[in-house]
Design a protein around this motif. Structure first.
Motif, PDB file in Angstrom:
ATOM      1  N   TRP A  44       0.853  -1.201   0.000  1.00 39.86           N
ATOM      2  CA  TRP A  44       0.000   0.000   0.000  1.00 39.86           C
ATOM      3  C   TRP A  44       0.886   1.247   0.000  1.00 39.86           C
ATOM      4  O   TRP A  44       1.879   1.306   0.722  1.00 39.86           O
ATOM      5  N   PHE A  45       0.475   2.260  -0.767  1.00 35.98           N
ATOM      6  CA  PHE A  45       1.187   3.540  -0.807  1.00 35.98           C
ATOM      7  C   PHE A  45       0.192   4.679  -0.655  1.00 35.98           C
ATOM      8  O   PHE A  45      -0.886   4.664  -1.267  1.00 35.98           O
ATOM      9  N   LEU A  46       0.580   5.674   0.130  1.00 37.60           N
ATOM     10  CA  LEU A  46      -0.232   6.885   0.293  1.00 37.60           C
ATOM     11  C   LEU A  46       0.699   8.071   0.515  1.00 37.60           C
ATOM     12  O   LEU A  46       1.569   8.028   1.387  1.00 37.60           O
ATOM     13  N   PHE A  47       0.524   9.119  -0.280  1.00 35.68           N
ATOM     14  CA  PHE A  47       1.385  10.308  -0.194  1.00 35.68           C
ATOM     15  C   PHE A  47       0.520  11.555  -0.099  1.00 35.68           C
ATOM     16  O   PHE A  47      -0.354  11.773  -0.943  1.00 35.68           O
ATOM     17  N   ARG A  48       0.794  12.340   0.893  1.00 36.97           N
ATOM     18  CA  ARG A  48       0.020  13.557   1.112  1.00 36.97           C
ATOM     19  C   ARG A  48       0.075  14.480  -0.094  1.00 36.97           C
ATOM     20  O   ARG A  48      -0.927  15.068  -0.494  1.00 36.97           O
ATOM     21  N   ASN A  49       1.263  14.601  -0.708  1.00 36.50           N
ATOM     22  CA  ASN A  49       1.445  15.517  -1.829  1.00 36.50           C
ATOM     23  C   ASN A  49       1.585  14.805  -3.171  1.00 36.50           C
ATOM     24  O   ASN A  49       1.955  15.428  -4.161  1.00 36.50           O
ATOM     25  N   GLY A  50       1.283  13.523  -3.192  1.00 39.69           N
ATOM     26  CA  GLY A  50       1.468  12.755  -4.418  1.00 39.69           C
ATOM     27  C   GLY A  50       2.929  12.380  -4.609  1.00 39.69           C
ATOM     28  O   GLY A  50       3.827  12.969  -4.002  1.00 39.69           O
ATOM     29  N   GLN A  51       3.188  11.391  -5.469  1.00 40.91           N
ATOM     30  CA  GLN A  51       4.561  10.934  -5.661  1.00 40.91           C
ATOM     31  C   GLN A  51       4.641  10.091  -6.926  1.00 40.91           C
ATOM     32  O   GLN A  51       3.752   9.283  -7.203  1.00 40.91           O
ATOM     33  N   THR A  52       5.714  10.303  -7.709  1.00 43.85           N
ATOM     34  CA  THR A  52       6.013   9.416  -8.826  1.00 43.85           C
ATOM     35  C   THR A  52       7.144   8.499  -8.410  1.00 43.85           C
ATOM     36  O   THR A  52       8.185   8.957  -7.931  1.00 43.85           O
ATOM     37  N   LEU A  53       6.929   7.207  -8.572  1.00 40.46           N
ATOM     38  CA  LEU A  53       7.935   6.205  -8.227  1.00 40.46           C
ATOM     39  C   LEU A  53       8.375   5.489  -9.493  1.00 40.46           C
ATOM     40  O   LEU A  53       7.546   5.157 -10.353  1.00 40.46           O
ATOM     41  N   THR A  54       9.674   5.246  -9.613  1.00 41.54           N
ATOM     42  CA  THR A  54      10.221   4.501 -10.755  1.00 41.54           C
ATOM     43  C   THR A  54      11.009   3.320 -10.231  1.00 41.54           C
ATOM     44  O   THR A  54      11.907   3.477  -9.399  1.00 41.54           O
ATOM     45  N   LEU A  55      10.664   2.128 -10.707  1.00 47.18           N
ATOM     46  CA  LEU A  55      11.361   0.908 -10.343  1.00 47.18           C
ATOM     47  C   LEU A  55      12.245   0.489 -11.503  1.00 47.18           C
ATOM     48  O   LEU A  55      11.802   0.460 -12.650  1.00 47.18           O
ATOM     49  N   GLU A  56      13.497   0.171 -11.211  1.00 43.13           N
ATOM     50  CA  GLU A  56      14.464  -0.206 -12.244  1.00 43.13           C
ATOM     51  C   GLU A  56      14.953  -1.633 -12.016  1.00 43.13           C
ATOM     52  O   GLU A  56      15.093  -2.081 -10.879  1.00 43.13           O
ATOM     53  N   GLY A  57      15.210  -2.329 -13.114  1.00 39.43           N
ATOM     54  CA  GLY A  57      15.747  -3.671 -12.994  1.00 39.43           C
ATOM     55  C   GLY A  57      15.770  -4.379 -14.326  1.00 39.43           C
ATOM     56  O   GLY A  57      16.059  -3.761 -15.367  1.00 39.43           O
ATOM     57  N   THR A  58      15.462  -5.664 -14.307  1.00 34.72           N
ATOM     58  CA  THR A  58      15.399  -6.458 -15.527  1.00 34.72           C
ATOM     59  C   THR A  58      14.049  -7.167 -15.582  1.00 34.72           C
ATOM     60  O   THR A  58      13.313  -7.211 -14.599  1.00 34.72           O
ATOM     61  N   GLU A  59      13.741  -7.715 -16.756  1.00 36.66           N
ATOM     62  CA  GLU A  59      12.477  -8.408 -16.927  1.00 36.66           C
ATOM     63  C   GLU A  59      12.333  -9.542 -15.916  1.00 36.66           C
ATOM     64  O   GLU A  59      13.309 -10.189 -15.534  1.00 36.66           O
ATOM     65  N   THR A  60      11.126  -9.765 -15.476  1.00 35.83           N
ATOM     66  CA  THR A  60      10.856 -10.820 -14.506  1.00 35.83           C
ATOM     67  C   THR A  60      11.261 -12.186 -15.057  1.00 35.83           C
ATOM     68  O   THR A  60      10.814 -12.571 -16.148  1.00 35.83           O
ATOM     69  N   PRO A  61      12.097 -12.936 -14.339  1.00 36.84           N
ATOM     70  CA  PRO A  61      12.458 -14.281 -14.800  1.00 36.84           C
ATOM     71  C   PRO A  61      11.228 -15.189 -14.814  1.00 36.84           C
ATOM     72  O   PRO A  61      10.304 -15.020 -14.017  1.00 36.84           O
ATOM     73  N   VAL A  62      11.231 -16.151 -15.704  1.00 32.35           N
ATOM     74  CA  VAL A  62      10.130 -17.102 -15.784  1.00 32.35           C
ATOM     75  C   VAL A  62      10.651 -18.520 -15.658  1.00 32.35           C
ATOM     76  O   VAL A  62      11.820 -18.797 -15.922  1.00 32.35           O
ATOM     77  N   THR A  63       9.779 -19.403 -15.227  1.00 33.00           N
ATOM     78  CA  THR A  63      10.076 -20.824 -15.170  1.00 33.00           C
ATOM     79  C   THR A  63       9.057 -21.569 -16.022  1.00 33.00           C
ATOM     80  O   THR A  63       8.020 -21.011 -16.389  1.00 33.00           O
ATOM     81  N   VAL A  64       9.354 -22.802 -16.336  1.00 33.05           N
ATOM     82  CA  VAL A  64       8.444 -23.640 -17.122  1.00 33.05           C
ATOM     83  C   VAL A  64       8.046 -24.834 -16.262  1.00 33.05           C
ATOM     84  O   VAL A  64       8.905 -25.518 -15.714  1.00 33.05           O
ATOM     85  N   ASP A  65       6.723 -25.072 -16.131  1.00 32.36           N
ATOM     86  CA  ASP A  65       6.284 -26.198 -15.319  1.00 32.36           C
ATOM     87  C   ASP A  65       6.161 -27.465 -16.158  1.00 32.36           C
ATOM     88  O   ASP A  65       6.426 -27.461 -17.369  1.00 32.36           O
ATOM     89  N   LEU A  66       5.767 -28.550 -15.545  1.00 33.76           N
ATOM     90  CA  LEU A  66       5.719 -29.835 -16.235  1.00 33.76           C
ATOM     91  C   LEU A  66       4.664 -29.867 -17.327  1.00 33.76           C
ATOM     92  O   LEU A  66       4.714 -30.717 -18.213  1.00 33.76           O
ATOM     93  N   ALA A  67       3.695 -28.944 -17.246  1.00 31.61           N
ATOM     94  CA  ALA A  67       2.668 -28.869 -18.283  1.00 31.61           C
ATOM     95  C   ALA A  67       3.116 -28.010 -19.459  1.00 31.61           C
ATOM     96  O   ALA A  67       2.359 -27.798 -20.403  1.00 31.61           O
ATOM     97  N   GLY A  68       4.359 -27.490 -19.377  1.00 33.45           N
ATOM     98  CA  GLY A  68       4.883 -26.660 -20.454  1.00 33.45           C
ATOM     99  C   GLY A  68       4.454 -25.217 -20.374  1.00 33.45           C
ATOM    100  O   GLY A  68       4.672 -24.445 -21.310  1.00 33.45           O
ATOM    101  N   ARG A  69       3.856 -24.807 -19.254  1.00 29.42           N
ATOM    102  CA  ARG A  69       3.414 -23.424 -19.089  1.00 29.42           C
ATOM    103  C   ARG A  69       4.548 -22.587 -18.516  1.00 29.42           C
ATOM    104  O   ARG A  69       5.185 -22.982 -17.544  1.00 29.42           O
TER     105      ARG A  69
END
Length: 289
Positions: A130-155
């Motif tokens: 949860w986020f709440l800002f009295r005067n408002g706020q812009t947030l920027t998150l930096e990183g890399t694409e979310t890693p993915v895994t593959v399950d036994l069903a191929g998803r």
């Protein structure tokens, strides 16, 4: 035990869906290693030859009531997952007269305030707060694409851990996903979140909207909310790596939520000194409105 015979295969492709990688803005190839023994077959490991840089920005409006809280989820793998490193340089000194930031500890079923304590530690894809800002706020998150895994069903997708009770989580990808594509995995059981056969959790992903809770049908990038787990222990909410089809999925879910338990109300008030040694309330409690 070491199997008597093990066969290995390496499969490569442009992306996990068999589509041109440009469709998701990722020029990397994917590598999937599958193992097979006399008794079992499964995914030994999955990796991408690289994950591209990613960023996400959200502008939070100025707010003075509990209804102005926003739930934000992390849609990438942060360059540094420490919450102070992620947010400290942007919000400055954490001042509860100007802002409140809360995560939810699934182990204790209680809120924990920034910079967070208990089981809430480093920030992972799909974590939300949860986020709440009295005067408002812009947030920027930096990183890399979310890693993915593959399950036994191929998803292909991203598992987000959930525990018994309420879980504040969100979309781990930087694109919109369908709630109906989320798979709940507990032991050998795998069921769609919204499927009638799902007794592990409520069949609802709750989001906060216009001062109240509603069942979502899709989750845009950066959107978070709640899943309630009925059974003991922990399991995974598996978010499928597939953008939602907005041409057929829009607005609130049509799931019948009558009689279902609702998530916890937004957390603590923002207070400020009144100048006379007492504290004055900045954010009114939701129940006071």
């Amino acid at each position: 035990n070491t199997p008597v015979n093990t066969n290995f295969a390496v499969l490569t492709g442009q992306d996990l869906q068999g589509n041109p990688s440009a469709a998701y803005g990722n020029a990397c190839q994917n590598i999937l290693i599958v193992f097979q023994t006399y008794t079992d077959i499964g995914v030994l490991s999955f990796d991408q030859s690289c994950y591209g840089p990613d960023s996400y920005s959200v502008t939070l409006p100025a707010g003075t009531t509990a209804a102005d809280y926003r739930i934000v989820a992390v849609p990438l793998r942060a360059s540094d997952p420490n919450p102070v490193t992620m947010l400290g340089g942007q919000i400055g000194t954490y001042d509860t007269s100007l802002m409140r930031i809360f995560a939810y500890d699934a182990e204790t079923q209680t809120y924990t305030e920034y910079p967070f304590t208990g089981s809430v530690g480093n920030i992972l894809p799909g974590d939300a707060a949860w986020f709440l800002f009295r005067n408002g706020q812009t947030l920027t998150l930096e990183g890399t694409e979310t890693p993915v895994t593959v399950d036994l069903a191929g998803r292909s997708g991203c598992p987000v851990e959930i525990g018994q009770g309420w879980n504040l989580i969100g979309n781990p990808f930087n694109f919109e996903v369908s709630v109906s594509s989320i798979i709940i995995k507990e032991g050998d059981i795998e069921v769609p979140l919204t499927g009638s056969e799902n007794s592990i959790t409520q069949g609802v992903f709750w989001v906060w909207s216009n001062g109240g809770y509603a069942a979502a049908s899709t989750l845009p990038a950066g959107t978070g909310g709640w899943i309630y787990k009925n059974t003991a222990g922990f399991c995974d909410a598996f978010f499928i790596f597939n953008p939602a089809d907005r041409s057929v999925e829009r607005g609130a879910s049509e799931t019948d939520v009558r009689g279902l338990r609702r998530p916890p109300a937004p957390p603590g008030l923002i207070v400020e000194s009144s100048g006379d040694g007492t504290s004055g309330c900045f954010i009114k409690a939701l129940e006071d409105e």
